[in-house]
Each structure stands twice: as C-alpha cells, then as structure tokens.
Design a protein around this motif. Sequence first.
Motif, PDB file in Angstrom:
ATOM      1  N   LYS A   7       0.837  -1.199   0.000  1.00 17.80           N
ATOM      2  CA  LYS A   7       0.000   0.000   0.000  1.00 17.80           C
ATOM      3  C   LYS A   7       0.871   1.247   0.000  1.00 17.80           C
ATOM      4  O   LYS A   7       0.509   2.269  -0.570  1.00 17.80           O
ATOM      5  CB  LYS A   7      -0.925  -0.002   1.229  1.00 17.80           C
ATOM      6  CG  LYS A   7      -2.062  -1.011   1.141  1.00 17.80           C
ATOM      7  CD  LYS A   7      -2.945  -0.934   2.368  1.00 17.80           C
ATOM      8  CE  LYS A   7      -4.084  -1.961   2.297  1.00 17.80           C
ATOM      9  NZ  LYS A   7      -4.915  -1.940   3.511  1.00 17.80           N
ATOM     10  N   CYS A   8       2.051   1.151   0.666  1.00 16.26           N
ATOM     11  CA  CYS A   8       2.966   2.283   0.709  1.00 16.26           C
ATOM     12  C   CYS A   8       3.745   2.424  -0.591  1.00 16.26           C
ATOM     13  O   CYS A   8       4.033   3.533  -1.031  1.00 16.26           O
ATOM     14  CB  CYS A   8       3.960   2.123   1.864  1.00 16.26           C
ATOM     15  SG  CYS A   8       3.201   2.061   3.497  1.00 16.26           S
ATOM     16  N   ALA A   9       4.111   1.279  -1.171  1.00 15.03           N
ATOM     17  CA  ALA A   9       4.983   1.299  -2.361  1.00 15.03           C
ATOM     18  C   ALA A   9       4.271   0.713  -3.569  1.00 15.03           C
ATOM     19  O   ALA A   9       4.890   0.085  -4.428  1.00 15.03           O
ATOM     20  CB  ALA A   9       6.259   0.533  -2.062  1.00 15.03           C
ATOM     21  N   GLY A  59      -5.504   2.948  -0.657  1.00 17.73           N
ATOM     22  CA  GLY A  59      -5.029   2.002   0.352  1.00 17.73           C
ATOM     23  C   GLY A  59      -4.323   2.695   1.500  1.00 17.73           C
ATOM     24  O   GLY A  59      -4.514   2.346   2.667  1.00 17.73           O
ATOM     25  N   MET A  60      -3.503   3.723   1.187  1.00 16.85           N
ATOM     26  CA  MET A  60      -2.816   4.456   2.243  1.00 16.85           C
ATOM     27  C   MET A  60      -3.786   5.300   3.061  1.00 16.85           C
ATOM     28  O   MET A  60      -3.605   5.477   4.260  1.00 16.85           O
ATOM     29  CB  MET A  60      -1.721   5.346   1.645  1.00 16.85           C
ATOM     30  CG  MET A  60      -0.445   4.606   1.288  1.00 16.85           C
ATOM     31  SD  MET A  60       0.286   3.740   2.693  1.00 16.85           S
ATOM     32  CE  MET A  60       0.593   5.088   3.822  1.00 16.85           C
ATOM     33  N   GLU A  61      -4.808   5.815   2.423  1.00 20.93           N
ATOM     34  CA  GLU A  61      -5.804   6.597   3.160  1.00 20.93           C
ATOM     35  C   GLU A  61      -6.541   5.720   4.166  1.00 20.93           C
ATOM     36  O   GLU A  61      -6.790   6.127   5.304  1.00 20.93           O
ATOM     37  CB  GLU A  61      -6.792   7.235   2.179  1.00 20.93           C
ATOM     38  CG  GLU A  61      -7.811   8.134   2.854  1.00 20.93           C
ATOM     39  CD  GLU A  61      -8.618   8.960   1.862  1.00 20.93           C
ATOM     40  OE1 GLU A  61      -9.715   9.414   2.252  1.00 20.93           O
ATOM     41  OE2 GLU A  61      -8.156   9.138   0.728  1.00 20.93           O
ATOM     42  N   ILE A  62      -6.852   4.498   3.761  1.00 19.25           N
ATOM     43  CA  ILE A  62      -7.523   3.558   4.665  1.00 19.25           C
ATOM     44  C   ILE A  62      -6.575   3.130   5.783  1.00 19.25           C
ATOM     45  O   ILE A  62      -6.961   3.062   6.958  1.00 19.25           O
ATOM     46  CB  ILE A  62      -8.022   2.329   3.877  1.00 19.25           C
ATOM     47  CG1 ILE A  62      -9.122   2.746   2.887  1.00 19.25           C
ATOM     48  CG2 ILE A  62      -8.532   1.250   4.825  1.00 19.25           C
ATOM     49  CD1 ILE A  62      -9.543   1.645   1.939  1.00 19.25           C
ATOM     50  N   GLY A  81      -5.827   6.476   7.946  1.00 21.46           N
ATOM     51  CA  GLY A  81      -6.977   7.239   8.421  1.00 21.46           C
ATOM     52  C   GLY A  81      -6.910   8.709   8.053  1.00 21.46           C
ATOM     53  O   GLY A  81      -7.697   9.514   8.551  1.00 21.46           O
ATOM     54  N   TYR A  82      -5.962   9.085   7.161  1.00 25.54           N
ATOM     55  CA  TYR A  82      -5.802  10.474   6.748  1.00 25.54           C
ATOM     56  C   TYR A  82      -6.090  10.631   5.261  1.00 25.54           C
ATOM     57  O   TYR A  82      -5.636   9.815   4.454  1.00 25.54           O
ATOM     58  CB  TYR A  82      -4.373  10.974   7.010  1.00 25.54           C
ATOM     59  CG  TYR A  82      -4.018  11.151   8.461  1.00 25.54           C
ATOM     60  CD1 TYR A  82      -4.684  12.084   9.253  1.00 25.54           C
ATOM     61  CD2 TYR A  82      -3.016  10.388   9.049  1.00 25.54           C
ATOM     62  CE1 TYR A  82      -4.354  12.258  10.592  1.00 25.54           C
ATOM     63  CE2 TYR A  82      -2.674  10.551  10.382  1.00 25.54           C
ATOM     64  CZ  TYR A  82      -3.348  11.485  11.145  1.00 25.54           C
ATOM     65  OH  TYR A  82      -3.026  11.644  12.466  1.00 25.54           O
ATOM     66  N   SER A  83      -6.806  11.689   4.917  1.00 24.32           N
ATOM     67  CA  SER A  83      -6.900  12.086   3.520  1.00 24.32           C
ATOM     68  C   SER A  83      -5.666  12.918   3.177  1.00 24.32           C
ATOM     69  O   SER A  83      -4.963  13.404   4.072  1.00 24.32           O
ATOM     70  CB  SER A  83      -8.166  12.909   3.282  1.00 24.32           C
ATOM     71  OG  SER A  83      -8.088  14.150   3.980  1.00 24.32           O
ATOM     72  N   TYR A  84      -5.423  13.123   1.889  1.00 25.40           N
ATOM     73  CA  TYR A  84      -4.234  13.877   1.499  1.00 25.40           C
ATOM     74  C   TYR A  84      -4.315  15.323   1.998  1.00 25.40           C
ATOM     75  O   TYR A  84      -3.297  15.914   2.371  1.00 25.40           O
ATOM     76  CB  TYR A  84      -4.051  13.864  -0.025  1.00 25.40           C
ATOM     77  CG  TYR A  84      -2.791  14.585  -0.452  1.00 25.40           C
ATOM     78  CD1 TYR A  84      -1.548  13.979  -0.315  1.00 25.40           C
ATOM     79  CD2 TYR A  84      -2.849  15.881  -0.945  1.00 25.40           C
ATOM     80  CE1 TYR A  84      -0.382  14.642  -0.670  1.00 25.40           C
ATOM     81  CE2 TYR A  84      -1.687  16.555  -1.313  1.00 25.40           C
ATOM     82  CZ  TYR A  84      -0.457  15.930  -1.170  1.00 25.40           C
ATOM     83  OH  TYR A  84       0.692  16.601  -1.507  1.00 25.40           O
ATOM     84  N   VAL A  85      -5.508  15.873   2.041  1.00 22.83           N
ATOM     85  CA  VAL A  85      -5.685  17.261   2.494  1.00 22.83           C
ATOM     86  C   VAL A  85      -5.186  17.416   3.928  1.00 22.83           C
ATOM     87  O   VAL A  85      -4.602  18.445   4.283  1.00 22.83           O
ATOM     88  CB  VAL A  85      -7.159  17.677   2.390  1.00 22.83           C
ATOM     89  CG1 VAL A  85      -7.376  19.059   3.004  1.00 22.83           C
ATOM     90  CG2 VAL A  85      -7.611  17.669   0.936  1.00 22.83           C
TER      91      VAL A  85
END
Length: 308
Positions: free
Chosen positions: A161-163, A220-223, A226-230
């Motif tokens: 999910k990170c890479a 996947g990273m947002e899930i 728990g953070y959105s990019y904003v």
Amino acid sequence: MARRNSGHFEPFPYNHEYYALLRIKENERFCHYEFQARSPQLPLRQELIKSLKELNDKLNLSVSTFHLAIHLLDIFMDCHEIEPQQLMLTGSTCLLLAAKYVDVDTNVPKFSHLRSLTNYCNSIHEFSLMERMLLNFWKWDLNYSTSLDFLEHYLSCDLFKCAEGLHTNSLNNFKCQTVYLANLTLSEVNFIFFKSSVIAAACVVVARIQFRLLPTWTNGMEILTGYSYVEIEECVQHLVHLAQITQSECFFNHLQQQPSALIREEPRADCKWNLKGVSNHNCARTKRKHLIHSRDLKQMYRLTDCAM
C-alpha cells in the motif's frame, strides 16, 4: 528479544490494536500539551541533535531509541530554560532513558560510559540528578509515540500500500528512504507541531514522489492511516522543501568526517558537582512492539480501551 532498526520491518499480529494504541498515546500528548518552541534557540537545538546522533551511533543504539530521545528532549526543553553548557547533559540523559525503555538491555550505557563520551563535562552525580529530574517531569511515563513508530507500522502492516507500483527489487530502497526522511524531520523545529502519525504519512508521500510513483497518495494508504491527502498536505510541503534543501545528502553524513566538540576526543578530568542551569517554565509505550509478547499487547489495548 529482537532490536528494531531502520532496515527491517517484521510482520506483527494485532496491527489494528497496536495502531489504535499509538493514536491514543499521540492524542493524549496533543490534548494535554501544546508546544511553544521556547528553548533552546534553533542553532543550539540542531547542534545538540547532531551530537546526540553521533552519541547514539557510538553506543550502537537503535534508531527507535534516538527518535524517542529527541521526542522527550523537545518537550522537556520546551518547558525549561536550559543553559547551553547543560544541553548535552540533558540530551544524553534523555538518550539513556530512551535506551532503557526501547533498546535491548545489553546496549543500555552506564553513567560512567556517557561521562567518558561527553568529555567528562559532567559528573556521575549530575547524570543521576538529571535522570531523576527527567523521570519526575515525565511522572515515570515514557509511553510516547514517535513518527518512526507510525512509519514502521505503515510499512510492516502492508508495504505494497505504501509502495504500490514499485518494482519488488526496489522495496528495500523505498524503506530506507522513508526512514531517512523521518530522521530528517528531527532536525527541523517546524515538525514538532505536527502529529507523529502525520509526519510518518508525509514521509511515505515524499518517498513516493522521489520514486515517481503515481498517485502519490493511494486509497489504500488513506484507509491504512486514516488520513486524507488534504489532512497531511501541509506537512508534505514542509518535508518536500526540507528534502530539496538537503538534496540527496543525508543530514547526519557529515558527522562521520567532523566529530562534534561535545563528543569525547581526549579525556578530561574536570567535573562539576552541582546541577545548575535548568529551571522550570511552570508548565505542568507501551514497550516497543518487538520487545513485548503480542498477547500482552492485546491485553494492554483492552485495558486502555476500557479505561477510555
């Protein structure tokens, strides 16, 4: 018991419980304390961190130990006025406490060893007094979450999910780059004001930018975080700017060629027997996951959850 380091991220059961516990401890710090960035001045802080990184390497302590030591040091310095000649005593004692809490027992230094590595500027008695002062300040609770804790969780929980989009042979380089970025944030005082989980997420984003992975922030990273990019964008911008300034040169590389004056070169016999130079501003970890059995962590999480 295995020591954690920046090169290996082992799978760990109860990842969701562990992440929830990290967030609870992080939120407790932000609820009860707000940084004022009062002490010491920035150039002194940067020099102190460089010296402590060199000391950390000389003692063969883990990166996790160093991150916890800087986290504890920043809050203590923010609540006290510390004279420059006492900064190394304060920082090295924070490193000692972090080693006792995080590192393997055989790596924990003795007062005499710390004293010999810091030019004999302080006596064993002063180290003992400083240790008690720090522990009383923290109320004997060193259970704090650092950006490296969150980064290790993100990478060990689901690296792809990170890479996502990265060739398998480059995964280790990706891990090393995220840890380098996390280390880099320790040098910049602006990152004190961000949550550790946000800094860790920003390190993943900037590493993805550097490895030219699109999109830079996946679903996947947002899930996972728990953070959105904003929510992490401001921290990402600060980190991109810092990475551009340093370019590809590691912040701590030059220490290998230029040892700090605060770290021992030649023995010195003088010492001071009274602890002076530290006054209060009138401001009022779980064990590392690799140093604790998973069933104990699960039980600890249950107790914490019930307490909430």
